[in-house]
Write a protein that holds these residues in place. Structure first.
Motif, PDB file in Angstrom:
ATOM      1  N   PRO A 189       0.821  -1.222   0.000  1.00 23.12           N
ATOM      2  CA  PRO A 189       0.000   0.000   0.000  1.00 23.12           C
ATOM      3  C   PRO A 189       0.856   1.274   0.000  1.00 23.12           C
ATOM      4  CG  PRO A 189      -0.856  -1.600   1.573  1.00 23.12           C
ATOM      5  CD  PRO A 189       0.494  -2.097   1.148  1.00 23.12           C
ATOM      6  N   ALA A 190       1.992   1.252   0.697  1.00 19.71           N
ATOM      7  CA  ALA A 190       2.839   2.456   0.743  1.00 19.71           C
ATOM      8  C   ALA A 190       3.408   2.780  -0.637  1.00 19.71           C
ATOM      9  CB  ALA A 190       3.973   2.270   1.753  1.00 19.71           C
TER      10      ALA A 190
ATOM     11  N   ASN B 120      -0.676  -2.757  -5.909  1.00 14.76           N
ATOM     12  CA  ASN B 120      -1.160  -1.446  -5.445  1.00 14.76           C
ATOM     13  C   ASN B 120      -0.472  -0.312  -6.200  1.00 14.76           C
ATOM     14  OD1 ASN B 120      -1.042  -3.536  -3.334  1.00 14.76           O
ATOM     15  ND2 ASN B 120      -2.381  -2.115  -2.254  1.00 14.76           N
TER      16      ASN B 120
ATOM     17  N   ASP C 133      -6.285   5.219   2.803  1.00 19.95           N
ATOM     18  CA  ASP C 133      -5.480   4.059   3.185  1.00 19.95           C
ATOM     19  C   ASP C 133      -5.556   3.814   4.697  1.00 19.95           C
ATOM     20  OD1 ASP C 133      -3.311   2.021   2.402  1.00 19.95           O
ATOM     21  OD2 ASP C 133      -2.361   3.131   4.029  1.00 19.95           O
TER      22      ASP C 133
ATOM     23  N   ASN D  84      -7.282   0.590   6.563  1.00 19.69           N
ATOM     24  CA  ASN D  84      -6.513  -0.263   7.483  1.00 19.69           C
ATOM     25  C   ASN D  84      -7.214  -0.399   8.827  1.00 19.69           C
ATOM     26  OD1 ASN D  84      -4.613  -0.608   5.527  1.00 19.69           O
ATOM     27  ND2 ASN D  84      -3.252   0.989   6.294  1.00 19.69           N
TER      28      ASN D  84
ATOM     29  N   THR E 299       2.391   0.866   4.901  1.00 23.33           N
ATOM     30  CA  THR E 299       1.164   1.526   4.426  1.00 23.33           C
ATOM     31  C   THR E 299       1.343   3.020   4.722  1.00 23.33           C
ATOM     32  OG1 THR E 299       0.154   1.256   6.616  1.00 23.33           O
ATOM     33  CG2 THR E 299      -0.223  -0.533   5.051  1.00 23.33           C
TER      34      THR E 299
ATOM     35  N   GLY F 251      -1.349   0.039   9.293  1.00 21.13           N
ATOM     36  CA  GLY F 251      -0.953  -1.296   8.833  1.00 21.13           C
ATOM     37  C   GLY F 251      -2.119  -2.206   8.529  1.00 21.13           C
ATOM     38  N   THR F 252      -1.807  -3.298   7.817  1.00 22.84           N
ATOM     39  CA  THR F 252      -2.839  -4.289   7.482  1.00 22.84           C
ATOM     40  C   THR F 252      -2.744  -5.444   8.492  1.00 22.84           C
ATOM     41  OG1 THR F 252      -1.318  -5.242   5.842  1.00 22.84           O
ATOM     42  CG2 THR F 252      -2.950  -3.652   5.046  1.00 22.84           C
TER      43      THR F 252
ATOM     44  N   GLY G  36       0.540  -9.818   5.425  1.00 24.97           N
ATOM     45  CA  GLY G  36       0.002  -8.929   4.400  1.00 24.97           C
ATOM     46  C   GLY G  36       0.044  -9.602   3.036  1.00 24.97           C
TER      47      GLY G  36
ATOM     48  N   THR H 221      -5.280  -4.569  -3.314  1.00 23.97           N
ATOM     49  CA  THR H 221      -4.218  -5.570  -3.501  1.00 23.97           C
ATOM     50  C   THR H 221      -4.736  -6.768  -4.308  1.00 23.97           C
ATOM     51  OG1 THR H 221      -3.243  -4.857  -1.409  1.00 23.97           O
ATOM     52  CG2 THR H 221      -2.514  -6.976  -2.216  1.00 23.97           C
TER      53      THR H 221
END
Ligand code: MRU
Length: 350
Positions: free
Chosen positions: A53-54, A99, A136, A140, A168, A172-173, A239, A277
Motif C-alpha cells: 500500500p505504501a 497497489n 489508506d 486499514n 502503508t 498497517g494491514t 500482508g 491488492t
C-alpha cells in the motif's frame, strides 16, 4: 475501538512527498523529501519506501511530481501524452505489488478524463493522491476491526515481513489487526519472523511494535514450525502484495513456508489486505510476476559477505501461497472466506 499509531509513513506536503527512509531503520528514524518523479521511481526501486500500500501511494505522489515538471508543456494534449508515459513508467519501479499499478492507474484515469487546463489537472492529481493517502489509513482501521474479531483472547500472532504502519500510510494491514486486537485485549503478543534476506521483520516490524509498546518476540525464519508444534502460536496474519481472483496470494518470500507449517499444525493462516491488492484480472497466482532481487541481498549482511565468493545465488522477493492454505482474507469489506472466486467477486460487486 482502534489503537492510535503515531507513524505516518508517507505524506504529501506543500508540493512534494515526505516519507520515512526505511533503509536505515532501526538505526535511524528519519524522513526524506522526494521532489521529482525520477527520485520517487528510485525511492520505490531502492525500497526507501516499501510495502504494497505504501508504494501505491508513493506511485500516486510520483505522478504528481512528474506532472509538476511538465507544467510548461506547450499544450494540454502534449502534457497529457507525456504524463501518461511517465505514469506508465512509474508502474515499472517494482513488479509484484499491484497497489503500485492500481494507484498509478487511478492517476491515469484523471489525466485522461479531465477537462481542465494543465494547472487544473495538477490540482486534481494532487487532490486524488491526498484522498488515496487518507483512505489508506481508514481502510486499514476497518481491516484491523474485522481482523480483531478472529483473534483469540491472549493469542500469540505470528507474522512475516512487515505489513505494518511502515508498509502503508499508517496503522498497517496485518499489524492493523494486531493493533486493533491489542486495543481490546492487551494480553495478546506477536512473534515476528526475521524475514531474510532484507530482514523487514527484524528491522521494521520489531521497530514499529516496540515503538507502540506491543509485545513482540523476534524469531528467525526457520523457527516457526518449532513454535507451532509447541502450541505457542495461535494464528498467523500476514500482508499481501498481490492476490489473484482465486485467492492465491503473493507475499514476501517465506510466507508460503509459514502457511504450509500452519496448515500442518491446524493453525489458522490469514491474509490482511485492502481490496486494492486484489488483481481480479488474473485468475491464479501463477500469473503473478515475481520480483528477482539483487544477489547481494543474499550474499551480504550489512555490507559483509557471509558466504563463499562465487557461490550461485537466486533471490526471488516473493512467493505465492495457494488459496487452500488461507483461512480468510481480511479486507475493509469484511473477512472473505473460501470459495475465494466467489467471495472476492462479491466483495467487488457490493
Ligand atoms: O519487499 P517489500 O518489503 O516491499 O515486501 C513487503 C511485503 O511483502 C508485505 O508483506 C506486503 O507488501 C504487505 S504490506 C501491507
Amino acid at each position: 475501538m482502534t489503537f492510535e499509531s503515531k507513524i505516518k509513513t508517507i505524506e504529501w506536503v506543500d508540493g512534494y512527498s515526505r516519507m520515512v527512509d526505511q533503509t536505515v531503520i532501526p538505526y535511524e528514524y528519519k524522513f526524506i523529501n522526494v521532489t521529482s518523479g525520477d527520485d520517487m521511481y528510485n525511492a520505490i526501486k531502492t525500497m526507501i519506501v516499501r510495502g504494497a500500500p505504501a508504494i501505491g501511494i508513493a506511485g500516486a505522489h510520483g505522478v504528481v511530481l512528474y506532472a509538476q515538471a511538465l507544467e510548461h508543456s506547450s499544450s494540454v494534449e502534449e502534457f497529457k501524452a507525456k504524463l501518461i508515459e511517465k505514469a506508465q513508467y512509474m508502474k515499472t519501479s517494482r513488479p509484484t505489488a499491484v497497489n503500485l499499478m492500481w494507484a498509478c492507474e487511478k492517476q491515469i484515469e484523471i489525466i485522461k478524463n479531465s477537462n481542465s487546463d494543465i494547472k487544473g489537472i495538477i490540482e486534481e492529481l494532487t487532490e486524488n493522491a491526498i484522498k488515496l493517502e487518507n483512505e489508506d489509513i481508514e481502510i486499514n482501521k476497518k481491516i484491523g476491526e474485522y481482523g480483531s474479531e478472529v483473534v483469540p483472547k491472549g493469542a500469540t500472532i505470528l507474522t512475516h515481513c512487515n505489513a505494518g504502519a511502515l508498509a502503508t500510510v499508517g496503522y498497517g494491514t496485518a499489524l492493523g489487526v494486531v493493533r486493533s486486537a491489542y486495543a481490546k485485549d492487551n494480553t495478546i503478543q506477536v512473534f515476528a519472523d526475521e524475514t531474510r534476506p532484507r530482514q523487514q521483520g527484524a528491522r521494521i516490524t520489531t521497530f514499529e511494535l516496540t515503538m507502540d509498546k506491543i509485545p513482540v518476540t523476534l524469531i528467525t525464519d526457520g523457527m516457526c514450525s518449532y513454535f507451532m508444534k509447541k502450541g505457542m502460536i495461535d494464528m498467523v496474519v500476514v500482508g499481501a502484495d498481490r492476490i489473484a481472483a482465486n485467492g492465491d496470494t503473493a507475499n514476501k518470500i517465506g510466507t508460503y513456508t509459514v502457511a504450509i507449517a500452519a496448515k500442518y499444525h491446524n493453525i489458522p493462516f490469514y491474509i490482511a489486505a485492502p481490496l486494492s491488492t486484489i488483481d481480479t484480472s488474473i485468475k491464479t497466482g501463477a500469473e503473478i510476476p515475481i520480483e528477482e532481487r539483487s544477489h547481494e541481498e543474499v550474499t551480504h549482511i550489512n555490507g559483509k559477505r557471509i558466504c563463499a565468493e562465487g557461490v550461485n545465488i537466486i533471490n526471488p522477493g516473493f512467493d505465492v501461497t495457494p488459496n487452500e492454505l488461507i483461512a480468510g482474507i481480511i479486507t475493509e469489506k469484511g473477512i472473505l472466506r473460501p470459495n475465494y472466486n466467489q467471495s472476492i467477486a462479491e466483495a467487488f460487486n457490493n
